[in-house]
Design a protein around this motif. Sequence first.
Motif, PDB file in Angstrom:
ATOM      1  N   UNK A 160      10.732  -1.958  -9.486  1.00 53.15           N
ATOM      2  CA  UNK A 160      11.453  -1.924  -8.228  1.00 53.15           C
ATOM      3  C   UNK A 160      11.255  -0.570  -7.567  1.00 53.15           C
ATOM      4  N   UNK A 161      11.352  -0.581  -6.253  1.00 55.85           N
ATOM      5  CA  UNK A 161      11.314   0.664  -5.507  1.00 55.85           C
ATOM      6  C   UNK A 161      12.305   0.568  -4.356  1.00 55.85           C
ATOM      7  N   UNK A 162      13.448   1.252  -4.535  1.00 54.52           N
ATOM      8  CA  UNK A 162      14.495   1.242  -3.513  1.00 54.52           C
ATOM      9  C   UNK A 162      14.363   2.503  -2.667  1.00 54.52           C
ATOM     10  N   UNK A 163      14.243   2.364  -1.345  1.00 54.10           N
ATOM     11  CA  UNK A 163      14.105   3.549  -0.477  1.00 54.10           C
ATOM     12  C   UNK A 163      15.330   4.450  -0.585  1.00 54.10           C
ATOM     13  N   UNK A 219       4.165   5.609  -3.013  1.00 51.35           N
ATOM     14  CA  UNK A 219       5.476   6.052  -3.488  1.00 51.35           C
ATOM     15  C   UNK A 219       5.471   6.232  -5.003  1.00 51.35           C
ATOM     16  N   UNK A 220       4.827   5.325  -5.715  1.00 50.62           N
ATOM     17  CA  UNK A 220       4.881   5.301  -7.171  1.00 50.62           C
ATOM     18  C   UNK A 220       3.720   6.040  -7.822  1.00 50.62           C
ATOM     19  N   UNK A 269      -1.783  10.300   6.115  1.00 44.27           N
ATOM     20  CA  UNK A 269      -0.519   9.850   6.701  1.00 44.27           C
ATOM     21  C   UNK A 269       0.586   9.773   5.649  1.00 44.27           C
ATOM     22  N   UNK A 270       0.243   9.313   4.453  1.00 39.69           N
ATOM     23  CA  UNK A 270       1.249   9.177   3.404  1.00 39.69           C
ATOM     24  C   UNK A 270       1.750  10.522   2.887  1.00 39.69           C
ATOM     25  N   UNK A 271       1.051  11.593   3.207  1.00 33.87           N
ATOM     26  CA  UNK A 271       1.487  12.923   2.789  1.00 33.87           C
ATOM     27  C   UNK A 271       2.604  13.470   3.670  1.00 33.87           C
ATOM     28  N   UNK A 272       2.991  12.732   4.686  1.00 34.14           N
ATOM     29  CA  UNK A 272       3.959  13.243   5.659  1.00 34.14           C
ATOM     30  C   UNK A 272       5.404  13.046   5.240  1.00 34.14           C
ATOM     31  N   UNK A 281       0.830  -1.211   0.000  1.00 28.07           N
ATOM     32  CA  UNK A 281       0.000   0.000   0.000  1.00 28.07           C
ATOM     33  C   UNK A 281       0.867   1.266   0.000  1.00 28.07           C
ATOM     34  N   UNK A 282       1.838   1.428   0.910  1.00 23.15           N
ATOM     35  CA  UNK A 282       2.707   2.603   0.798  1.00 23.15           C
ATOM     36  C   UNK A 282       3.574   2.569  -0.460  1.00 23.15           C
ATOM     37  N   UNK A 283       3.895   1.372  -0.957  1.00 26.54           N
ATOM     38  CA  UNK A 283       4.607   1.227  -2.227  1.00 26.54           C
ATOM     39  C   UNK A 283       3.797   1.899  -3.340  1.00 26.54           C
ATOM     40  N   UNK A 284       2.486   1.678  -3.362  1.00 28.59           N
ATOM     41  CA  UNK A 284       1.636   2.320  -4.361  1.00 28.59           C
ATOM     42  C   UNK A 284       1.663   3.835  -4.199  1.00 28.59           C
TER      43      UNK A 284
END
Length: 404
Positions: free
Chosen positions: A188-191, A126-127, A332-335, A121-124
């Motif tokens: 891929x999603x690398x932090x 991010x992208x 929350x994801x806007x933080x 969910x946070x991966x989505x």
Amino acid sequence: MKQYPPSLLKGSQVMMLALACGVIVANLYYAQPLLGLIRADIGLSAGAAGLIVTLTQIGYGVGLLLIVPLGDLVENKRLVVTALLASAVALVGLSSVHDASSFLLGAWLLGLSCVSAQVLVPYAAHLSPPEKRGEMVGRVMSGLLLGIMLARPISSLMAHAWGWRPVFWMSATCVVLLAVAVHLTLPQRTPPSMSVTYPQLLRSMWGLLMQTPILQRRAFYHALLFAAFSLFWSTAPLWLTSPRFGLTQEGVAWFALAGVAGAIAAPIAGRWADRGLTRKATNWALLVSALSFALPWLIPFDRTWTLVLLTAAAILLDMGVSANLVLSQRAIYSLGDEQRGRLNGLFMTLFFVGGATGSGLGVWAYAQGGWAASTVLGAAFPVVAWLAFLAEKRAAQGPATQRS
């Protein structure tokens, strides 16, 4: 593997994320309507049958705190595929073992590994481009919510036809296929590089909780709403199978399918959040959730109309809970990108505790005073959340805070 920038997240990839979340999270709920069948087969006493659900939930809670934060530290897709393969192993074990201790261990491991949905969910987020982040999260969450709502009726109907073991074999097959699909289709999603160790990452979560008012508020609201949701779906089947209605387990499964309609609220709420309407939408979600418990009492002496209104209540409650979940995650994801995994892990853990509390108190209330007592308690949860929401002072600064 090509890494797509956020603005190029494809529609098919969003659909894959929604499907993946639904398939994964359904594993947490397949066993709930099958406890009697499983208990008799593996030699578990009637009093201990609840351990199957409890240990799955405990495993999930541990994973939320220990695995989900890794999304801020390691490459996300590799983390998800690894957890999916672990889930497949646990499911094969559950479908094969014949003793209670092995089954309970497998249930705990299944819960632990199923937190991969909360990495996705946070991966989505991010992208996704910021201006469409709420909509994208809502679409992914609609898949997750459909998984929750469909799991119980699917397992009930399958077990009615073929027994309980094929349910877990079916899910293991789906999870393996899903792992392959995720590996082949998602970017891929690398932090961002972080100069912290895993123990330091975990220790930072307490500070995030204490220093993030939006997280505190949204977790409080949704913990209460999820408590109402869990209470309803724990006690409504008890009422439906009582002499008042006399439904069979199969009838309860068909009733549960009605709640699936509530998932349509998730993407709608996401679009509202993207338009800056989070507060208005939150007010609506909390009110609808509270009022849903009153519906079955509008025509209390007519069995047919009560059943119709109970079905409508299930749909409205699921809509309110679905909408508030997406609104909360959008806020929350806007933080910030660098802490999104930890924030999500904390949020999910806190409202998951609310769900477990609501389920336990709901069954107790039903035992003490029947459906009337559980209804009063169920309505009290969203009412308290709504009153707290009304009392909240709008923050003076920060667009993300203002929309919380």
